[in-house]
Structures are given as C-alpha cells and as structure tokens.
Design a protein around this motif. Structure first.
Motif, PDB file in Angstrom:
ATOM      1  N   HIS A 182     -10.991   1.992  -1.656  1.00 52.15           N
ATOM      2  CA  HIS A 182      -9.936   1.670  -0.748  1.00 52.15           C
ATOM      3  C   HIS A 182      -8.845   2.526  -1.003  1.00 52.15           C
ATOM      4  CE1 HIS A 182     -11.358  -2.740  -1.743  1.00 52.15           C
ATOM      5  NE2 HIS A 182     -12.228  -2.296  -0.656  1.00 52.15           N
ATOM      6  N   TYR A 183      -8.715   3.426  -1.986  1.00 58.46           N
ATOM      7  CA  TYR A 183      -7.541   4.274  -2.090  1.00 58.46           C
ATOM      8  C   TYR A 183      -7.776   5.280  -1.162  1.00 58.46           C
ATOM      9  CZ  TYR A 183      -3.664   6.479  -4.492  1.00 58.46           C
ATOM     10  OH  TYR A 183      -2.562   6.995  -4.805  1.00 58.46           O
ATOM     11  N   ASN A 214      -9.372   0.774  -7.140  1.00 50.99           N
ATOM     12  CA  ASN A 214     -10.830   1.100  -6.346  1.00 50.99           C
ATOM     13  C   ASN A 214     -10.783   2.404  -5.767  1.00 50.99           C
ATOM     14  OD1 ASN A 214     -12.346   0.452  -3.772  1.00 50.99           O
ATOM     15  ND2 ASN A 214     -13.327  -0.771  -5.237  1.00 50.99           N
ATOM     16  N   ASP A 222     -18.064   0.586  -2.419  1.00 53.57           N
ATOM     17  CA  ASP A 222     -16.800  -0.281  -2.439  1.00 53.57           C
ATOM     18  C   ASP A 222     -16.649  -1.043  -4.113  1.00 53.57           C
ATOM     19  OD1 ASP A 222     -16.537  -0.148   0.054  1.00 53.57           O
ATOM     20  OD2 ASP A 222     -17.664  -1.913   1.022  1.00 53.57           O
ATOM     21  N   TYR A 247      -9.093   5.028   1.725  1.00 52.53           N
ATOM     22  CA  TYR A 247      -8.600   4.691   3.230  1.00 52.53           C
ATOM     23  C   TYR A 247      -7.110   4.501   3.113  1.00 52.53           C
ATOM     24  CZ  TYR A 247     -13.461   3.591   4.830  1.00 52.53           C
ATOM     25  OH  TYR A 247     -14.753   3.641   5.181  1.00 52.53           O
ATOM     26  N   GLU A 248      -6.424   4.021   1.770  1.00 58.99           N
ATOM     27  CA  GLU A 248      -5.167   4.239   2.056  1.00 58.99           C
ATOM     28  C   GLU A 248      -4.411   5.420   2.298  1.00 58.99           C
ATOM     29  OE1 GLU A 248      -3.829   2.480  -1.620  1.00 58.99           O
ATOM     30  OE2 GLU A 248      -4.741   0.264  -1.139  1.00 58.99           O
ATOM     31  N   THR A 284       0.799  -1.171  -0.191  1.00 57.27           N
ATOM     32  CA  THR A 284       0.098  -0.096  -0.083  1.00 57.27           C
ATOM     33  C   THR A 284       1.002   1.163  -0.046  1.00 57.27           C
ATOM     34  OG1 THR A 284      -1.777  -1.132   1.199  1.00 57.27           O
ATOM     35  CG2 THR A 284      -1.631   1.014   1.296  1.00 57.27           C
TER      36      THR A 284
END
Length: 477
Positions: free
Chosen positions: A333-334, A330, A359, A336-337, A313
């Motif tokens: 997800h990105y 995505n 999602d 959140y990263e 990540t």
C-alpha cells in the motif's frame, strides 16, 4: 765534560719537545671531542692557544681566519684585553696590506718570522704600541685546509726577541694543523646547522602552507556540506510540492463528485418541498425522492471518505519526509501511495509500473526514508533510463529474508543501461549525465546515504548498456 753537558742539554730539549707535542696532541684531541659534542669552536681554539702559551712561555697566541673572496684576514677567537687593539692593528696594517712581505708569504702558504719587530721598517707603525705591551717578536704560521686551501693564520706574539727554533716551529705547525682541522669541522658544523635551520624553515613554511590548505579544505568541505544540505532540503521541498500538486489533482475528483451529488440532492429537496406545500406530492414521487436522496447521500459519503483517505495518505507521506521515526506499515500500500504522490510528474510519461509485493507484507521501518529512496530511483529512471517517447517498464519487487531479518527490494527498469564508469561514479555527489538545469546530481548520492546511514542497509547496482539497470536494496526490519 762540556761535550757531555751539550749532549745532555740537546736530549733535554728533545724530551721537552716530545712532551710538548704529546701535550698538544692531547689538547687537540680534547678540543676535537668538545667540538664534536656540540661545543663551541672558540672554546676549542682557545684551549690550543692556552696550551701553546704555557709551552712556549711569554707569548700571546691568536687565531685568524682568511676570507678568500675579499683577501682579508679576520680575528676568530677574542684576544685578551691587553692585546686586542694591537692584534687588530697588526692584522689591519700587516696582514691585510698586499705590499708587506708577511702577506706575500702567507698567501704562498709559508710562515713568516719577525724575530724583532723593531728591526723591521714594515712594523714601524706598531713600535709604540708594541713597546707599551712588551711585544717584541711576531711569528705567523699559515693555516692550510686538508685540500690545500689557505683558511687563515696562526699569530704568536713574544715578549722577547725570538729567533726561529726547529722544535718550536714544528710545534706551531702541529698546532696550526690542529687549528685547521678544528676550523674545517667548525665550518662543517656551521654548514650543517645552516642546512638544519633552512630545512626547519622549509618544514615550518610547509606546515604553515599545509595548515592553511587544511583550513581551506575544511572550509570547502563545510561549504560543500551546507550546499548539499540546502539542495537536499530543496529536493524535499520539491517532493512536498509535488505531493501537494498530486493531492490537489487527486482530491478534485471526489470533491467534485460530492459537490455535484449534494447540488442534485438540494434540487430534489427543493422540488419535493414545493410540491408538499401545494399538496401535489404523490406517494410514488416521495418514494422516488427518498431513493435518489439515499443514493446521492451515499455518493457524497463515499467521495468524502475518499477525499479524507487521500488527505491522510499525503499527510503521512509529507510527515515521513521529515521524520526519522520507525512505524509499522503495509509495504504494498505504501509503494502505491508513493506512486500516487508522483502522479503529476508521471501522467505525461507512457511508462508502466509492475508492483510485485504481497498485500500482506507488513514491516516496521522508516517509511519516510524508504519513500525518498523509491522517489529518487523512479525519477532517475524517468529522466535518464528511457529515450523520449519510449514506453518504459519499471518493476518493484520486495520479499522478506526471514533467516536474516532483512527486507530485499529489487528495483529494475528496461532502459538504456549504464557503462562501468557511470556505475562507479553514480553515488558521488553532483555526478550527473544530464544537463545542469535538469538534475542536481544528488539523487543517487541521497539514496546511498539514506540506505546506509538511515536504514542501516546496502545498495548495489547492476547494469549493462542496452540492458537496463537493476538496484538491490537490503536493510533490516
């Protein structure tokens, strides 16, 4: 017969005088046209003098100017070689001497006639040189401008005794009037030329100053661009440093758990091996060892995988910071990263994040550019939107606009908000409401540049004091 002959002679003189006047008028008109067509004043004056010399016969004509500040007469157009010295001496000894009658008359704007210079005591210094040249008479006519100011004199030198003659004197006055007009226009042209030269010099100086100023501005712009680039690089390096800090912080937990599990597994193996050597290992103990070993191995495997995911990540995020490549990812997800990479900066802040992104929302875009925009918006809210010890709320919402093939991201905080003046200046480089040690003033400028130039989109802001701020980001995907 004598009376008829006298009448005829007078008529001939009148006809000749009229012809001479017409000729002089024609010459004057040509001389004025020549001057107006950018010809030289000297050429125009010589043409009138030549005309008078032809009409009067056996004479030399010379134009003189008058300098009122010095009360001196000077030669304007050049004399021919034979009369140069005589004219110069005549002007010096007769006209520029305040005691002579001729000077007094000219200063009073009245002509003065020397019918025979050898009969005048004032001219005795010129007798010898005059005899060598054959100069006998000298007539001087004042040149008076249209506003009544003495501007010079017209000098005629004759080779014979020359008494005043009304027709010839009238002709000289007409010539003097023409010369005065030419000198007046010549002075006007000279003044205009001087003004043009002065204006050209001023324009040249202004151009030189403007060029110098442009060079200074270009240099300042280059230096400013260099400083901006360096600051942006420093911010990127700071972001990478934050990611490394986050990576260290986040990876400590799974690695710590893995080390503990592996240590526990090693102790179990040692204990089991010792009992096996002493033939004291029971079947139930072996089964317990195998179960606990299996569980420890699972814990180690799971946490090592977690560490590997974290490393990948942060690797992706760090690569994205410097990469301009497009890739599919995505979005939820990105985001959140990105928040994970900011965890060390945000762990002491009591703010809450609401991520309203599906999602299943996958897009193809520039993830590095998007992460920089989100990081700058989040840190801008953390630094400026919330009061100390305030528990703020940040909402990030995203959705596709299929008919326009665009991604629409809403970023909103419930902070103190901004006034209209701040909104108008928020994207300007180095504009900041914080102290110089807290912010470079480039965060929102970088956001604007990235959205418009890298993502080819738009960034708009809506805010009111006390009602938080909202940013709308649109770009094609």
């Amino acid at each position: 017969m004598q009376s008829l002959q006298l009448v005829s002679t007078e008529k001939n003189h009148r006809n000749m005088a009229l012809a001479s006047q017409r000729l002089l008028d024609d010459i004057r008109a040509n001389a004025m046209e020549n001057l107006l067509n950018s010809g030289s004043l000297s050429t125009s004056l010589i043409s009138i003098s030549d005309c008078l010399e032809n009409v009067l016969g056996s004479c030399h004509c010379q134009v003189l100017s008058f300098n009122s500040s010095e009360s001196r007469f000077n030669v304007i157009n050049k004399s021919n070689r034979t009369h140069t010295n005589f004219v110069t001496n005549f002007v010096h000894k007769m006209l520029n001497s305040k005691t002579t009658e001729i000077t007094k008359n000219l200063l009073n704007k009245t002509e003065f006639i020397y019918s025979d210079i050898y009969q005048s005591r004032e001219c005795k210094d010129l007798h010898i040189e005059g005899k060598e040249l054959g100069v006998v008479a000298a007539w001087t006519i004042p040149l008076v401008s249209h506003d009544g100011i003495l501007c010079g004199a017209y000098l005629c030198l004759f080779n014979t005794v020359r008494h005043t003659n009304d027709s010839e004197l009238d002709l000289l006055h007409r010539a003097a009037s023409s010369v005065s007009a030419l000198i007046f226009h010549g002075k006007q042209k000279t003044a205009e030329l001087k003004n043009k030269i002065s204006l050209q010099k001023t324009i040249s100086k202004q151009d030189a100053d403007l060029n110098e100023l442009n060079l200074a501005v270009k240099k300042a712009i280059i230096q400013r661009t260099q400083v901006q680039t360096q600051l942006i690089e420093l911010e990127n390096m700071a972001a990478l440093g934050t990611m490394m800090s986050s990576l260290t912080h986040e990876i400590n937990t799974p690695i710590g758990v893995s080390i503990t599990a592996s240590s526990y597994l090693s102790d179990l193996q040692q204990e089991c091996f010792e009992k096996l050597e002493l033939n004291q290992l029971k079947r139930s103990e072996l089964i317990t060892y195998l179960q606990e070993a299996k569980e420890a191995s699972y814990i180690i495997q799971r946490n090592v995988q977690r560490a590997d995911e974290l490393i990948n990540t942060f690797k992706r995020l760090s690569i994205d910071q410097d990469s301009q490549d497009l890739r599919s990812f995505n979005l939820c997800h990105y985001v959140y990263e990105v928040l994970l990479s900011l965890k060390p900066r945000l762990k002491m802040k009591p703010h809450k994040f609401c991520i309203d992104i599906s999602d299943e929302l996958n897009i193809s875009s520039n993830p590095g550019a998007l992460s920089q925009v989100l990081i700058n918006l989040i840190m801008n809210s953390v630094h400026h939107a919330f009061l100390p010890n305030q528990s703020g709320r940040i909402t990030i919402k995203a959705s596709l606009v299929p008919e326009q093939s665009e991604l629409l991201i809403y970023y909103k905080d419930n902070g103190v908000g901004m006034d209209q003046e701040t909104i108008q200046n928020i994207y300007k480089p180095f504009f900041s409401l914080a102290g110089s040690n807290e912010s470079s003033g480039l965060g929102m400028h970088i956001c604007s540049n990235i959205v418009m130039k890298v993502l080819n989109g738009s960034l708009t802001c809506q805010s009111e004091l006390g009602k938080g701020s909202q940013f709308e980001i649109r770009f094609p995907v």
